[in-house]
Scaffold this motif. Structure first.
Motif, PDB file in Angstrom:
ATOM      1  N   GLN A  25       0.824  -1.220   0.000  1.00 25.18           N
ATOM      2  CA  GLN A  25       0.000   0.000   0.000  1.00 25.18           C
ATOM      3  C   GLN A  25       0.853   1.263   0.000  1.00 25.18           C
ATOM      4  O   GLN A  25       0.648   2.155  -0.838  1.00 25.18           O
ATOM      5  N   ILE A  26       1.828   1.341   0.906  1.00 22.55           N
ATOM      6  CA  ILE A  26       2.607   2.592   0.982  1.00 22.55           C
ATOM      7  C   ILE A  26       3.502   2.754  -0.242  1.00 22.55           C
ATOM      8  O   ILE A  26       3.756   3.862  -0.687  1.00 22.55           O
ATOM      9  N   ALA A  27       3.954   1.621  -0.801  1.00 20.44           N
ATOM     10  CA  ALA A  27       4.824   1.720  -1.978  1.00 20.44           C
ATOM     11  C   ALA A  27       4.009   2.189  -3.192  1.00 20.44           C
ATOM     12  O   ALA A  27       4.406   3.138  -3.887  1.00 20.44           O
ATOM     13  N   ALA A  50      -7.808  -5.996  -1.817  1.00 16.81           N
ATOM     14  CA  ALA A  50      -7.926  -5.359  -0.495  1.00 16.81           C
ATOM     15  C   ALA A  50      -7.206  -4.009  -0.476  1.00 16.81           C
ATOM     16  O   ALA A  50      -7.742  -3.014   0.029  1.00 16.81           O
ATOM     17  N   VAL A  51      -6.005  -3.964  -1.047  1.00 21.48           N
ATOM     18  CA  VAL A  51      -5.248  -2.703  -1.006  1.00 21.48           C
ATOM     19  C   VAL A  51      -5.910  -1.666  -1.918  1.00 21.48           C
ATOM     20  O   VAL A  51      -6.027  -0.487  -1.547  1.00 21.48           O
ATOM     21  N   SER A  52      -6.405  -2.108  -3.074  1.00 22.27           N
ATOM     22  CA  SER A  52      -7.124  -1.173  -3.955  1.00 22.27           C
ATOM     23  C   SER A  52      -8.344  -0.621  -3.238  1.00 22.27           C
ATOM     24  O   SER A  52      -8.650   0.584  -3.328  1.00 22.27           O
ATOM     25  N   ALA A  68      -5.783   9.684  -7.917  1.00 16.82           N
ATOM     26  CA  ALA A  68      -4.583   9.118  -7.292  1.00 16.82           C
ATOM     27  C   ALA A  68      -4.870   7.698  -6.793  1.00 16.82           C
ATOM     28  O   ALA A  68      -4.023   6.801  -6.903  1.00 16.82           O
ATOM     29  N   ALA A  69      -6.086   7.478  -6.264  1.00 15.81           N
ATOM     30  CA  ALA A  69      -6.458   6.146  -5.763  1.00 15.81           C
ATOM     31  C   ALA A  69      -6.478   5.149  -6.913  1.00 15.81           C
ATOM     32  O   ALA A  69      -5.965   4.017  -6.796  1.00 15.81           O
ATOM     33  N   ALA A  70      -7.048   5.568  -8.049  1.00 10.49           N
ATOM     34  CA  ALA A  70      -7.119   4.676  -9.202  1.00 10.49           C
ATOM     35  C   ALA A  70      -5.712   4.367  -9.728  1.00 10.49           C
ATOM     36  O   ALA A  70      -5.390   3.214 -10.058  1.00 10.49           O
ATOM     37  N   GLN A  71      -4.878   5.397  -9.754  1.00 10.60           N
ATOM     38  CA  GLN A  71      -3.500   5.188 -10.251  1.00 10.60           C
ATOM     39  C   GLN A  71      -2.715   4.270  -9.319  1.00 10.60           C
ATOM     40  O   GLN A  71      -1.995   3.372  -9.766  1.00 10.60           O
ATOM     41  N   ALA A  72      -2.875   4.476  -8.008  1.00  8.30           N
ATOM     42  CA  ALA A  72      -2.147   3.641  -7.046  1.00  8.30           C
ATOM     43  C   ALA A  72      -2.620   2.191  -7.159  1.00  8.30           C
ATOM     44  O   ALA A  72      -1.801   1.257  -7.173  1.00  8.30           O
ATOM     45  N   GLY A  73      -3.928   2.014  -7.283  1.00  3.08           N
ATOM     46  CA  GLY A  73      -4.481   0.656  -7.412  1.00  3.08           C
ATOM     47  C   GLY A  73      -3.945  -0.033  -8.663  1.00  3.08           C
ATOM     48  O   GLY A  73      -3.655  -1.243  -8.654  1.00  3.08           O
ATOM     49  N   ALA A  74      -3.778   0.746  -9.736  1.00  2.57           N
ATOM     50  CA  ALA A  74      -3.308   0.181 -11.002  1.00  2.57           C
ATOM     51  C   ALA A  74      -1.833  -0.225 -10.942  1.00  2.57           C
ATOM     52  O   ALA A  74      -1.346  -0.959 -11.802  1.00  2.57           O
ATOM     53  N   ARG A  75      -1.128   0.274  -9.940  1.00  3.38           N
ATOM     54  CA  ARG A  75       0.299  -0.092  -9.806  1.00  3.38           C
ATOM     55  C   ARG A  75       0.492  -1.447  -9.139  1.00  3.38           C
ATOM     56  O   ARG A  75       1.611  -1.931  -9.016  1.00  3.38           O
ATOM     57  N   VAL A 150       1.225  -1.028   8.929  1.00  2.00           N
ATOM     58  CA  VAL A 150       2.313  -0.340   8.209  1.00  2.00           C
ATOM     59  C   VAL A 150       1.966   1.103   7.812  1.00  2.00           C
ATOM     60  O   VAL A 150       2.766   2.011   8.050  1.00  2.00           O
ATOM     61  N   PRO A 151       0.789   1.368   7.231  1.00  3.94           N
ATOM     62  CA  PRO A 151       0.546   2.744   6.775  1.00  3.94           C
ATOM     63  C   PRO A 151       0.485   3.748   7.937  1.00  3.94           C
ATOM     64  O   PRO A 151       0.751   4.926   7.739  1.00  3.94           O
ATOM     65  N   LEU A 152       0.161   3.281   9.144  1.00  2.00           N
ATOM     66  CA  LEU A 152       0.035   4.205  10.281  1.00  2.00           C
ATOM     67  C   LEU A 152       1.298   4.290  11.123  1.00  2.00           C
ATOM     68  O   LEU A 152       1.560   5.313  11.753  1.00  2.00           O
ATOM     69  N   MET A 153       2.063   3.196  11.163  1.00  3.46           N
ATOM     70  CA  MET A 153       3.292   3.191  11.967  1.00  3.46           C
ATOM     71  C   MET A 153       4.423   3.686  11.076  1.00  3.46           C
ATOM     72  O   MET A 153       5.010   2.920  10.304  1.00  3.46           O
ATOM     73  N   LYS A 154       4.717   4.969  11.224  1.00  2.00           N
ATOM     74  CA  LYS A 154       5.550   5.634  10.206  1.00  2.00           C
ATOM     75  C   LYS A 154       7.046   5.495  10.469  1.00  2.00           C
ATOM     76  O   LYS A 154       7.788   6.479  10.372  1.00  2.00           O
ATOM     77  N   VAL A 155       7.478   4.319  10.848  1.00  3.52           N
ATOM     78  CA  VAL A 155       8.906   4.111  11.075  1.00  3.52           C
ATOM     79  C   VAL A 155       9.281   2.748  10.504  1.00  3.52           C
ATOM     80  O   VAL A 155       8.451   1.822  10.490  1.00  3.52           O
ATOM     81  N   VAL A 156      10.490   2.646  10.000  1.00  2.00           N
ATOM     82  CA  VAL A 156      10.970   1.351   9.502  1.00  2.00           C
ATOM     83  C   VAL A 156      12.450   1.223   9.852  1.00  2.00           C
ATOM     84  O   VAL A 156      13.219   2.176   9.706  1.00  2.00           O
TER      85      VAL A 156
END
Ligand SMILES: NC(=O)c1ccc[n+]([C@@H]2O[C@H](COP(=O)([O-])OP(=O)(O)OC[C@H]3O[C@@H](n4cnc5c(N)ncnc54)[C@H](O)[C@@H]3O)[C@@H](O)[C@H]2O)c1
Length: 502
Positions: A25-27, A50-52, A68-75, A150-156
Motif C-alpha cells: 500500500q505505501i509503496a 484489499a489494497v485497492s 490518485a487512488a485509481a493510479q495507485a491501485g493500477a500499480r 504499516v501505513p500508520l506506523m511511520k517508522v521502519v
C-alpha cells in the motif's frame, strides 16, 4: 548503485498477509510499481483487491483524490510465480517467520532477479545475517522491518547484516523516505531497536509485580497517569497476547546470553500455560466482556483520618503539605507523633527512614520524580502503622489527585520502569546499535512512548537517573540495574544523553 527514487522503480512483495499488504500500500501510493506474490493460490489477487479497496476508502474520506487512488491501485500487479519477479529492483519478503523458509526463498530468487536487485526481509526476530548467509550475494540482503499497521506506523528499521553492502541499506533508506516513513538504521542485533528498547517496560513491571510491590492494575495506573505512558504494561501484554509477547521476551533474553536486564518472569510462563493469553481469550491480567476491559476498582480511600502534624524531608513535599492545609512540623527532627514524609530517589522507604533516623512506623515515602503528575505514588515500610498510612494518603490526595499506595520498593514503580527504559536506551547507544537520534525516533514512532529513552533521561536529568539506578543496584545487588557506561559518563560530564562521541 540503485536509485530508489527512480520513477520506474519496481518492488516485489512476497507474502501478502498483514505486513505484505501494508508495504504494498505505501509503496504503490508513492508511485512504485508493486508485484504481489504469495504461496497460497489467490492470496496475491485478494491482497490486490484489499489494497485497492483501501485506496478507494481513503479517496472516499478525502485523504487522496479519486484519480490518485485509481493510479495507485493500477500499480499493484498480482503474479503467479517467482519467475515473474525478474526485473524487480527490490524484493521485500513478509512470509512466515521461519529462518529456513526465508533462506529458501532468497536462494530461489537469486537466479531469477538481477545481481543489482536488493533482497529485503521484514523479519522481526531472526538474524538478517543468518537469512543472508546461504545466498550467493549476501551483500545485497538487508532487513527492512516495518510495524503493524504499516501505513500508520511511520517508522521502519533498516538493518544491514554483517556482509550487507552500503548501497543496499542506502537504497532501502531512500525507499522508506519516498513512502513517507522515517528510516532508522539498526545493527543486526536481537530485537533491532524497537523490540530491544521496548523490553524494559514489560519486564520491569513484571519484576515489580513478582516482588509483591503492587497489584497489576495499580502498576498500570501509575505508569499511565503518573509517568504518562499511553497504556499500562499489563494492558499492553493483554493486547499483544502472551502467546506472542512471552516467547519474544524469552528469545531476546536468550539471544543476549541471559543479560539480566531482559530477564523475563516465571509467572508469565505459568499464565501462558494456563491459557490466560489476554484479550483474545477474554482473560489475561484483566477480564474482558464484549471486547471491553472490565474495570478493576481501585482500593478505597480511608474515611476517618486523624490530622497529624507532618514532617517532610524536602521542599516539594513541604509545598504539598501546605497546599493541603495540614499542619507542617518544621522541626529539624520530627515531633513525637508527626507523620514523616520522605522523597527518596532509588532508595526504599525503610532505608530512607533508617538513614535519616526516623521512626519507620511513622514513615511514608512519596515518589518525588512524578509527584506533580495526575497521580502520586507513596510507599510504606513493612512496619508503617495503619493510621500513618491513612494520614499520608489523605494529605497527598487533599487536592483531589489520586494516590497509589504501594509496598516498599527501592525506586517505587515509575522510577524503576523509567530508569530501566533510559538505561536500556543508553546501552543501545553504547553498543552502537543505532544513533541516539534514531533510537529516540524509533521508540516514539514504534512504541508510542511520550519521549524516546534518551530524551526521557534528559528531561528527568541523567544524574538523577544514574542516582536511581545506583541506589537500586546497591540495594538489590542485581546486575539488572547496573548503569550503562553511556549514562554514567554523560551524567558525570553533565551533558545530554544524545551526545555522541567524536
Ligand atoms: N504482524 C506483525 O505485527 C509483524 C510486524 C513486523 C514484522 N512482521 C514479520 O512480517 C512477516 C509476515 O508477517 P505477517 O503478520 O504479515 O504474516 P501473515 O501470516 O499475515 O502473512 C504471511 C503471508 O505469507 C505467505 N507465505 C508464507 N510462506 C510463504 C512462502 N514461502 N512464499 C510465499 N508466500 C508465503 C502466507 O500465505 C501469508 O499470506 C513475518 O516475518 C513477521 O515476523 C510481522
Amino acid at each position: 548503485m540503485l536509485d530508489a527514487n527512480r520513477t520506474d522503480l519496481v518492488l516485489g512483495v512476497v507474502g501478502t498477509g498483514t505486513m505484505g499488504r501494508g508495504i504494498a500500500q505505501i509503496a504503490a501510493a508513492s508511485g512504485v510499481e508493486v508485484r504481489l506474490m504469495d504461496a497460497r493460490p489467490d492470496a496475491a489477487e485478494q491482497a490486490r483487491a484489499a489494497v485497492s479497496g483501501m485506496f478507494d476508502t481513503l479517496a472516499g474520506k478525502g485523504r487522496m483524490t479519486a484519480e490518485a487512488a485509481a493510479q495507485a491501485g493500477a500499480r499493484l500487479r498480482p503474479i503467479a510465480c517467482e519467475q515473474d519477479l525478474a526485473g524487480c529492483h527490490i524484493v521485500v519478503e513478509a512470509i512466515v517467520e521461519d529462518l529456513q523458509a526465508k533462506r529458501d526463498l532468497f536462494t530461489r530468487l537469486e537466479p531469477v532477479v538481477g545481481e543489482a536487485c536488493v533482497l529485503a526481509t521484514n523479519t522481526s526476530s531472526l538474524s538478517v545475517t543468518a537469512i543472508a548467509a546461504p545466498c550467493a550475494l549476501p551483500g545485497r540482503v538487508a532487513g527492512f522491518h516495518f510495524f503493524n499497521p504499516v501505513p500508520l506506523m511511520k517508522v521502519v528499521e533498516v538493518i544491514p547484516g554483517v556482509l550487507t553492502e552500503p548501497w543496499v541499506a542506502d537504497a532501502l533508506t531512500t525507499l522508506a523516505v519516498r513512502t513517507g516513513h522515517r528510516p532508522v538504521r539498526a545493527a543486526d542485533t536481537p530485537g533491532f531497536i524497537v523490540n530491544h528498547a521496548g523490553r524494559g517496560f514489560g519486564t520491569e513491571a513484571l519484576a515489580i509485580l513478582q516482588e509483591g510491590v503492587a497489584e497489576f492494575a495499580e502498576i498500570d495506573r501509575i505508569l499511565r497517569e503518573a509517568a504518562g505512558f499511553r497504556m499500562g504494561p499489563f494492558e499492553l501484554l493483554d493486547l499483544t497476547g502472551l502467546d506472542v509477547s512471552h516467547p519474544v521476551m524469552e528469545s531476546i533474553y536468550g539471544q543476549f546470553y541471559q543479560e539480566p536486564r531482559f530477564r523475563p518472569s516465571y509467572s508469565l510462563r505459568q499464565r501462558l500455560t494456563a491459557g490466560l493469553l489476554g484479550r483474545k481469550t477474554r482473560r489475561g491480567f484483566y477480564q474482558y466482556h464484549d471486547g471491553k476491559q472490565v474495570a478493576v476498582t481501585p482500593p478505597p480511600i480511608p474515611e476517618k483520618v486523624e490530622r497529624l502534624p507532618v514532617w517532610v524531608d524536602s521542599p516539594e513535599l513541604a509545598a504539598l503539605v501546605k497546599a493541603a492545609g495540614w499542619e507542617p512540623d518544621w522541626g529539624e527532627k520530627p515531633g513525637a507523633v508527626s507523620l514523616c514524609l520522605v522523597a527518596p530517589y532509588g532508595a526504599d522507604a525503610t532505608h530512607t527512614a533508617l538513614s535519616l533516623g526516623l521512626d519507620p512506623a511513622r514513615t511514608v515515602a512519596v515518589d518525588p520524580l512524578f509527584c506533580l503528575a495526575r497521580r502520586r505514588t507513596a510507599m510504606t515500610t513493612p512496619v508503617t502503622a495503619p493510621e500513618y498510612r491513612a494520614a499520608a494518603q489523605a494529605v497527598l490526595s487533599a487536592d483531589g489527585t489520586p494516590v497509589s499506595m504501594i509496598r516498599d520498593s527501592a525506586g517505587f514503580v515509575a522510577q524503576r520502569v523509567v530508569a530501566t527504559i533510559v538505561n536500556i536506551g543508553c546501552e543501545i547507544a553504547q553498543q552502537r546499535i543505532a544513533s541516539p537520534e534514531d533510537i529516540d525516533a524509533a521508540v516514539t514512532l514504534g512504541l508510542g512512548y511520550p519521549k524516546g529513552p534518551l530524551a526521557m533521561g534528559d528531561a528527568l536529568g541523567p544524574a538523577r537517573i544514574l542516582q536511581i539506578l545506583q541506589a537500586i543496584h546497591d540495594f538489590t545487588g542485581d546486575p539488572r540495574y547496573r548503569p550503562s557506561p553511556w549514562l554514567t559518563r554523560r551524567a558525570g560530564l553533565g551533558v545530554s544523553l544524545l551526545t555522541q562521541e567524536n
